[in-house]
Enzyme design. Structure first.
Site, PDB file in Angstrom:
ATOM      1  N   HIS A  98       3.362   6.671  -6.773  1.00  0.00           N
ATOM      2  CA  HIS A  98       2.610   7.856  -7.200  1.00  0.00           C
ATOM      3  C   HIS A  98       3.514   9.093  -7.199  1.00  0.00           C
ATOM      4  O   HIS A  98       3.398   9.976  -8.052  1.00  0.00           O
ATOM      5  CB  HIS A  98       1.417   8.059  -6.264  1.00  0.00           C
ATOM      6  CG  HIS A  98       0.331   8.902  -6.826  1.00  0.00           C
ATOM      7  ND1 HIS A  98      -0.779   9.264  -6.087  1.00  0.00           N
ATOM      8  CD2 HIS A  98       0.153   9.493  -8.035  1.00  0.00           C
ATOM      9  CE1 HIS A  98      -1.582  10.016  -6.829  1.00  0.00           C
ATOM     10  NE2 HIS A  98      -1.030  10.173  -8.007  1.00  0.00           N
ATOM     11  N   HIS A 122       0.829  -1.205   0.000  1.00  0.00           N
ATOM     12  CA  HIS A 122       0.000   0.000   0.000  1.00  0.00           C
ATOM     13  C   HIS A 122       0.866   1.259   0.000  1.00  0.00           C
ATOM     14  O   HIS A 122       0.691   2.153  -0.837  1.00  0.00           O
ATOM     15  CB  HIS A 122      -0.920  -0.010   1.234  1.00  0.00           C
ATOM     16  CG  HIS A 122      -1.771   1.211   1.371  1.00  0.00           C
ATOM     17  ND1 HIS A 122      -3.094   1.250   0.999  1.00  0.00           N
ATOM     18  CD2 HIS A 122      -1.498   2.461   1.845  1.00  0.00           C
ATOM     19  CE1 HIS A 122      -3.588   2.459   1.225  1.00  0.00           C
ATOM     20  NE2 HIS A 122      -2.637   3.204   1.747  1.00  0.00           N
ATOM     21  N   GLU A 123       1.779   1.342   0.944  1.00  0.00           N
ATOM     22  CA  GLU A 123       2.626   2.531   1.026  1.00  0.00           C
ATOM     23  C   GLU A 123       3.547   2.635  -0.186  1.00  0.00           C
ATOM     24  O   GLU A 123       3.871   3.736  -0.643  1.00  0.00           O
ATOM     25  CB  GLU A 123       3.438   2.522   2.325  1.00  0.00           C
ATOM     26  CG  GLU A 123       2.598   2.575   3.591  1.00  0.00           C
ATOM     27  CD  GLU A 123       1.601   3.721   3.607  1.00  0.00           C
ATOM     28  OE1 GLU A 123       1.869   4.783   2.995  1.00  0.00           O
ATOM     29  OE2 GLU A 123       0.540   3.567   4.227  1.00  0.00           O
ATOM     30  N   HIS A 136       1.726   4.458  -2.827  1.00  0.00           N
ATOM     31  CA  HIS A 136       1.878   5.905  -2.642  1.00  0.00           C
ATOM     32  C   HIS A 136       3.243   6.357  -3.155  1.00  0.00           C
ATOM     33  O   HIS A 136       3.366   7.401  -3.807  1.00  0.00           O
ATOM     34  CB  HIS A 136       1.778   6.263  -1.149  1.00  0.00           C
ATOM     35  CG  HIS A 136       0.390   6.345  -0.616  1.00  0.00           C
ATOM     36  ND1 HIS A 136      -0.600   7.100  -1.200  1.00  0.00           N
ATOM     37  CD2 HIS A 136      -0.169   5.788   0.495  1.00  0.00           C
ATOM     38  CE1 HIS A 136      -1.713   6.997  -0.482  1.00  0.00           C
ATOM     39  NE2 HIS A 136      -1.474   6.206   0.542  1.00  0.00           N
TER      40      HIS A 136
END
Length: 704
Positions: free
Chosen positions: A504, A497-498, A501
């Site tokens: 991104h 998940h991180e 990010h």
């Protein structure tokens, strides 16, 4: 001595003293790493040179320089142009950005009492500084002039977006308010900024301040050997050798709640967690919450909105609280029913074991783990040896390399703020460096709870190519006796998940920093991160990194099948606790009345929702940092909103293949690289070919 001579001598000594002061100031500036160009690889902050005493002078100098730059832009006698106004704004505040990015990153991941105190001091100053810019009437008029004639400016799509977003930001910050309202707004912003810092510090102090000390080895019954060892190490670190310590952190608490056979101790540790900030002591957060909710409502009213939620949601994909509540209810109804079924199954298990008590919140982990073993014949501890932190991270890198044609190369020569963090150079398929990536994964007392991504520098290319410097921070278990950190499957998902990010930020390809990377709405920013979790759940992908840390054996198909079959196990609990927290957030920020008693308000809100007593909201009010110390007020629903996006988006890979080249290229172009350069839903539709549907989310959660 004559008065004239006395005066001349006084002036002479004052001049000499001023020259000495000026000389000292120049020397201080020359020694301050923030006040000169970084002489480091990739212009990374020179962490080893930065000392605590460098922060405050750099903040003050940075604000001074920034205000001078803003004054020059606002008072420019020439007609406003995109270059002399918008691009000039993008270029301003370099020194302040440098010191802020380092300070606030370290405040979250590597703080101490001095840092905390300086954060309290700087908070109102920074708030005032930002208000002076965003409420500058001359500057706003220049931006407004450009908006009014934007059709004739011959701007690119991204330049149009920057102009629109900048104008919107100034308006939403109160630039068109009257003088009296502006004055009150600055007071509110300053107060909210300080209260937010105090809230966060109170939670950390409450968390660190409690230790459940075990002296009798019999009280460790049921706990895995590694958890016992870690508890002993924690006890030694707190000056309690020969004992065992457990803390109200997820890394320490969850294993204890899952395996401890001592129900009374499970209750003690669980209550210490959910009571943080609600103990009527010096770290109590209830009055802070009451003030923040009231101030946010007043600010919304000043801006022309009835509630803070109306104000906050006006600049999101959801737009209205009605849309948010509709989504929450759509998920809540099947979620709470499934949770009730889970309660019934666990209560039956208690009965079969001869227990004569009703299931309580602190029993959930223990009995749900027993049910998991009964239904799927495996324990969480069975899978951990296959999920070493290093291999899982390498697995995440491999996914990114296959999808996006990028590589991660570890470098041990780059500046670091701690020895136990890692740094990587990220390159594209042409071997061109596109970013720097740091990981800071290990739990420690001076780190905030949870996991997050942040940047030490954002990507841009309008004024020369600037590569991003991105960091992932998590709270994973310390190394075991073999020097390896082993993760639960939930922690594997957190890492991916991180990392989503992080991608991104790293893959950003925007012209302007204000539109690059994660500079998107709250109910979109979680989409790229949650999207990456999907690969972490695919058996084909798991087998590439799930290798026993001792033997190197790939995780057996039998065990992998059990993990997959248990994918929606306990989903009623997970859905219910999350929606309860999102509902609580909305309740605070749609209330048109002031909150008199925080505990009563929380209890009433969750009772109205229909929350069952066996489950607590994922975050109780007094440690709900997302909404009272982060940027998610009236926005915690975002994880669910973006889960609709990612569940629908991943269907494209299910249809075409996990690494389908054309689909991956579109994902990179329209999701991970585009930042906020165009309308976000349009970007999604360009990737997917249609707007998202909720069906894939319900199926993924087992709620269809």
């Amino acid at each position: 001595m004559s008065k004239r001579l006395t005066l001349l001598l006084s002036l002479f000594f004052i001049s000499c003293n001023n020259q000495e002061l000026e000389k000292d100031t120049i020397e201080e500036h020359a020694m301050n790493p923030f006040l000169k160009e970084y002489q480091t690889p990739f212009k990374i902050p020179p962490f080893e040179e930065i000392k605590f005493e460098h922060f405050e002078p750099a903040f003050m100098q940075g604000m001074k320089e920034h205000q001078e730059e803003i004054k020059e832009i606002a008072e420019n006698p020439n007609e406003p142009t995109f270059k002399n106004t918008l691009e000039a704004l993008e270029s301003s505040g370099e020194t302040l950005d440098k010191v802020s990015n380092v300070f606030y990153n370290l405040l979250g991941s590597n703080t101490d009492d001095e840092m905390d105190a300086l954060a309290v001091k700087m908070s109102p100053l920074m708030s005032s500084h930002n208000d002076q810019i965003l409420l500058n009437q001359s500057l706003f008029k220049r931006i407004e002039t450009l908006i009014n004639k934007s059709d004739s400016l011959d701007l690119t799509n991204e330049q149009e977006r920057l102009l629109e977003e900048t104008y919107k930001r100034f308006k939403r910050s109160g630039a068109n308010l009257d003088e009296e309202s502006m004055k009150r707004l600055t007071e509110i912003n300053s107060a909210l900024s300080l209260l937010s810092v105090e809230f966060d510090q109170n939670v950390l102090k409450e968390t660190n301040g409690f230790s459940m000390v075990i002296e009798n080895p019999e009280d460790l019954e049921g706990l895995p050997e590694e958890e016992i060892r870690q508890a002993a190490l924690l006890a030694e670190s707190e000056g309690k050798p020969g004992k065992w310590v457990f803390k109200p952190t997820r890394v320490s608490m969850y294993p204890f709640l899952t395996y401890s056979k001592k129900r009374n101790l499970r209750e003690t540790l669980y209550r210490s967690y959910i009571q943080r900030g609600d103990n009527d002591n010096e770290y109590d957060n209830k009055e802070i919450i009451r003030k923040m909710v009231s101030l946010r409502k007043e600010k919304a009213n000043l801006m022309g909105f009835d509630t803070h939620a109306d104000y906050a949601l006006d600049n999101t994909m959801a737009k209205t609280s009605e849309n948010v509540n509709d989504l929450l209810q759509t998920i809540w109804r099947p979620g709470i029913q499934k949770a009730k079924d889970e309660v019934a199954a666990m209560q039956e298990l208690i009965k079969q074991e001869g227990g004569n008590f009703a299931l309580e919140a602190w029993d959930w982990w223990y009995y749900s783990e027993k049910l998991r073993q009964e239904q799927f014949d495996f324990k969480e501890e069975e899978v951990k040896p296959y999920f070493s932190e290093d291999k899982v991270l390498k697995g995440a890198f491999d996914v990114a390399e296959k999808l996006f044609d990028i590589t991660f190369t570890e470098r041990n020569d780059l500046p670091k703020y701690r020895d136990n963090i890692k740094s990587f150079v990220v390159e594209d398929s042409n071997n061109e460096v596109i970013g720097i990536f740091y990981t800071d994964f290990t739990l420690r007392p001076n780190k905030g709870g949870g996991a997050w991504m942040s940047t030490f520098r954002s990507q841009s290319k309008y004024n020369g190519k600037i590569i991003p410097i991105v960091i992932n921070v998590c709270n994973f278990p310390p190394e075991n006796v073999d020097g390896v950190s082993l993760l639960s499957f939930e922690q594997v998902e957190t890492l991916f998940h991180e990392f989503g990010h992080g991608l991104h930020g790293l893959l950003s390809d925007a012209q302007y920093p204000s539109l690059s990377g994660t500079a998107v709405t709250r109910d979109y920013v979680e989409f790229p991160s949650q999207m990456m979790e999907n690969w972490a759940r695919e058996p084909e992908v798991i087998k590439t990194f799930a290798k026993h840390y001792k033997t190197g054996e790939v995780i057996p198909d039998k065990l992998l099948k059990k993990i997959s079959e248990a994918g929606t196990f306990n989903e009623g609990f997970a859905t219910t606790e999350y929606v309860a927290a999102a509902h609580l957030d909305m309740a605070y920020h749609t209330s048109e009345n002031n909150i008199e008693d925080v505990d009563e308000f929380e209890d009433e809100s969750l009772e109205n929702l229909g929350l069952i007593p066996e489950i607590e909201s994922r975050y109780r009010s007094t440690y709900f940092g997302h909404i009272f110390a982060g940027g998610y007020s009236a926005g915690y629903y975002s994880y669910l909103w973006t889960e609709v996006l990612e569940a629908d988006a991943f269907e494209a890979f299910k249809e075409n293949g996990l690494y389908h080249k054309e689909t991956a290229e579109k994902l990179k172009k329209y999701v991970y690289s585009s930042g906020n350069t165009e309308d976000l839903m349009q970007q999604y539709v360009r990737f997917r070919g249609k707007e998202p549907e909720i069906g894939p989310l319900l199926k993924k959660r087992g709620l269809d």
